[in-house]
Design an enzyme around this catalytic site. Structure first.
Site, PDB file in Angstrom:
ATOM      1  N   GLY A  62     -40.566 -42.178 -31.867  1.00  0.00           N
ATOM      2  CA  GLY A  62     -40.812 -41.834 -30.469  1.00  0.00           C
ATOM      3  C   GLY A  62     -42.049 -42.491 -29.894  1.00  0.00           C
ATOM      4  O   GLY A  62     -42.681 -43.311 -30.545  1.00  0.00           O
ATOM      5  N   SER A  63     -42.380 -42.120 -28.680  1.00  0.00           N
ATOM      6  CA  SER A  63     -43.417 -42.816 -27.925  1.00  0.00           C
ATOM      7  C   SER A  63     -44.794 -42.508 -28.484  1.00  0.00           C
ATOM      8  O   SER A  63     -44.971 -41.679 -29.378  1.00  0.00           O
ATOM      9  CB  SER A  63     -43.354 -42.434 -26.454  1.00  0.00           C
ATOM     10  OG  SER A  63     -44.053 -41.234 -26.239  1.00  0.00           O
TER      11      SER A  63
END
Lengths: 402, 134
Positions: free
Chosen positions: B62-63
């Protein structure tokens, strides 16, 4: 890890408590990855998020007296200018939170760019330059497209790097870790930037490693490359990729793989991309309530494209186009904003979809071309249907997806 | 004394708790802060609680914001995992663990992974470089 005299002095507190704290975190990261030293940077980008954890950490650094040695560009929260008091469901607490984020980063000495695509225009490194970029779409672009060198920094570690002016040397900063070990044969028809969103979402199929893509078109737009990197880091954790015959460290397949055999090879077809898109959309009855673009931020070119398609027409549902303040200003000057506003679309500067300003859309269904746009705001109760850009524009005009 | 295995420290500290394992990567943003339940659509451990447990997983995804912010929200409800055991650390996860002060280790013999199962009590001692199945 060996620190030089200045770095050791920073760790020992000579430059204040804030710099010492930032250095301590970076040394911890460096030791995790067996870095031997810290190396200087001149460029950083922080994925400011205006989330509670982000503000907590930024204010912790401010309270400890930290100042950025390298002024980093930053990601968006939401625009205090655009979203005025009275915007639906926006609370005083939300406004105060964003103001505190703005103040904290100003005090730290950041460039308040509020844009998640710095690698397109405002913060572009040179080939081989060592830097510290966070924001998931950034490291793949910086490493792969520009040939500069950054690890997949977290928002926090990039901010620490901006404060200390250096990064631990490991991972993608070193030649030997920049070689591909997976070959991905793309047989799908990559006809627009949208297909790169879907290709980037193939993380499960590609597997862990550094993918080398073959079979992609000769010309790939910045928008497509932006989408590609953003989704590679949504579906997995990729800091870099190669595109044979396109990215600078991949003149041919052998060079991209460093002369070694790949650990596996994968084929991606039209069916893979289509299956993904169908499975990804939230359940819907074909009706949509809004359209949202710009995760990551849309470019001026894309804004212009939408304006050309909406000139003289009226949208059935609201459309929000999230862009950098630079693109917004150019759109204003070029008359695009007026065309879009007349059709019922908003050009929204300095803002992210995963922010409280969109709470009024809770329970509603939007259409977007970006899986990342759908992925993160889901936890805020927004639902999304995925289509390509033309499909989204069509849906916004009729209120229904095809 | 239980069976001990050497490990490599990533984030300092020591904790003992019940184990929960997953073969899938984790994004702490997708864990519900109020009770520490994995809430990600289609995740292998969806619906299970990771709060106050020793979480064994491959690594993060994820980010660049999701790990530390996710852990911060869990922490506000006292629902962070007690310790993290990973096989493929990435900087986003590592920075998150260090900043939120959760013990995290890696580089453990395969025998540990073959032996340990959900519900076991495990001590993760990052400072002294071992994990122990009690």
């Amino acid at each position: 890890m060996k620190l030089n005299e200045d770095q050791q002095a920073m760790l020992d507190g000579k430059y204040g408590e804030g710099a010492a704290y930032a250095m301590k975190i970076q040394v911890g990261i460096g030791e995790c990855f067996d870095a031997e030293r810290m190396v200087p940077i001149k460029r950083a980008h922080v994925a400011l998020s205006n989330q509670a954890g982000d503000l907590w950490f930024a204010e912790k650094l401010v309270a400890a007296g930290a100042k950025c040695r390298v002024a980093p560009t930053v990601n968006p929260g939401w625009s205090l200018e655009f979203f005025q008091k009275g915007w639906p469901d926006l609370t005083d607490a939300d406004i105060e939170h964003m103001q505190r984020t703005d103040n904290a980063y100003r005090t730290l000495g950041a460039v308040l760019s509020y844009n998640c695509t710095p690698y397109v225009a405002t913060n572009v490194p040179n080939f081989g330059e060592v830097c510290a970029f966070s924001e998931s779409s950034a490291p793949p672009y910086v490493n792969s497209v520009w040939g500069a060198r950054t690890n997949r920094e977290s928002a926090n570690s990039a901010l620490c790097a901006a404060v200390t002016g250096c990064v631990p040397e490991y991972g993608l900063l070193l030649d030997e870790n920049r070689k591909g070990d997976i070959v991905v044969h793309v047989e799908a028809d990559m006809k627009s930037a949208y297909e790169y969103h879907c290709l980037g979402m193939m993380g499960d199929k590609i597997g862990e490693g550094l993918p080398v893509f073959v079979g992609l078109p000769k010309v790939i737009t910045p928008e497509a490359l932006r989408n590609f990197g953003a989704q590679l880091n949504t579906s997995g954790a990729y800091g870099m990729y190669h595109i044979v015959g396109f990215t600078p460290e991949a003149p041919d397949l052998e060079t991209a793989l460093g002369g070694k055999k790949p650990k596996h090879e994968v084929v991606i077809t039209d069916k893979d991309l289509k299956d993904f898109a169908e499975k990804f959309s939230d359940e819907n009855d074909g009706k949509i309530d809004f359209a949202m673009f710009g995760c990551p931020h849309f470019t001026l070119e894309e804004t212009k494209y939408i304006a050309e398609h909406l000139e003289g027409k009226k949208l059935a549902v609201p459309m929000y186009i999230l862009v950098s303040s630079h693109a917004a200003q150019m759109a204003d000057r070029m008359g695009l904003t007026k065309v879009l506003n007349d059709a019922g679309a908003d050009v929204v500067p300095d803002s992210c979809p995963d922010q409280p300003v969109w709470h009024f859309l809770k329970g509603k269904t939007g259409v977007t071309e970006s899986p990342k746009c759908a992925y993160y705001p889901r936890r805020r109760g927004l639902k999304f249907v995925l289509r390509d850009l033309d499909g989204c524009i069509e849906a916004a005009l009729t209120g229904e997806v095809k | 004394m239980g069976k001990r295995f050497a490990c490599h420290k990533i984030s300092e500290g020591c904790a003992t708790a019940e184990v929960i394992k997953t073969k899938e990567r984790i994004m702490f943003y997708q864990v519900r802060p109020e009770d520490g339940m994995m809430d990600e659509k289609d995740h292998e451990i969806r619906g299970k609680i990771i709060a106050k447990k020793v979480l064994i997983f491959p690594g993060g995804k994820g980010s660049s914001v999701v790990q530390q912010d996710g852990l911060y929200h869990l922490d506000r409800f006292g629902n962070m995992p007690s310790a993290l055991i990973v096989s493929d650390p990435d900087p986003v996860l590592v920075a998150g663990a260090i900043i939120m002060e959760i013990p995290m280790v890696d580089r453990i013999d395969q025998e540990f992974y073959d032996t340990v199962k959900d519900g076991d009590q495990v001590t993760v001692n990052a400072d002294e470089g071992y994990v122990e199945i009690l």
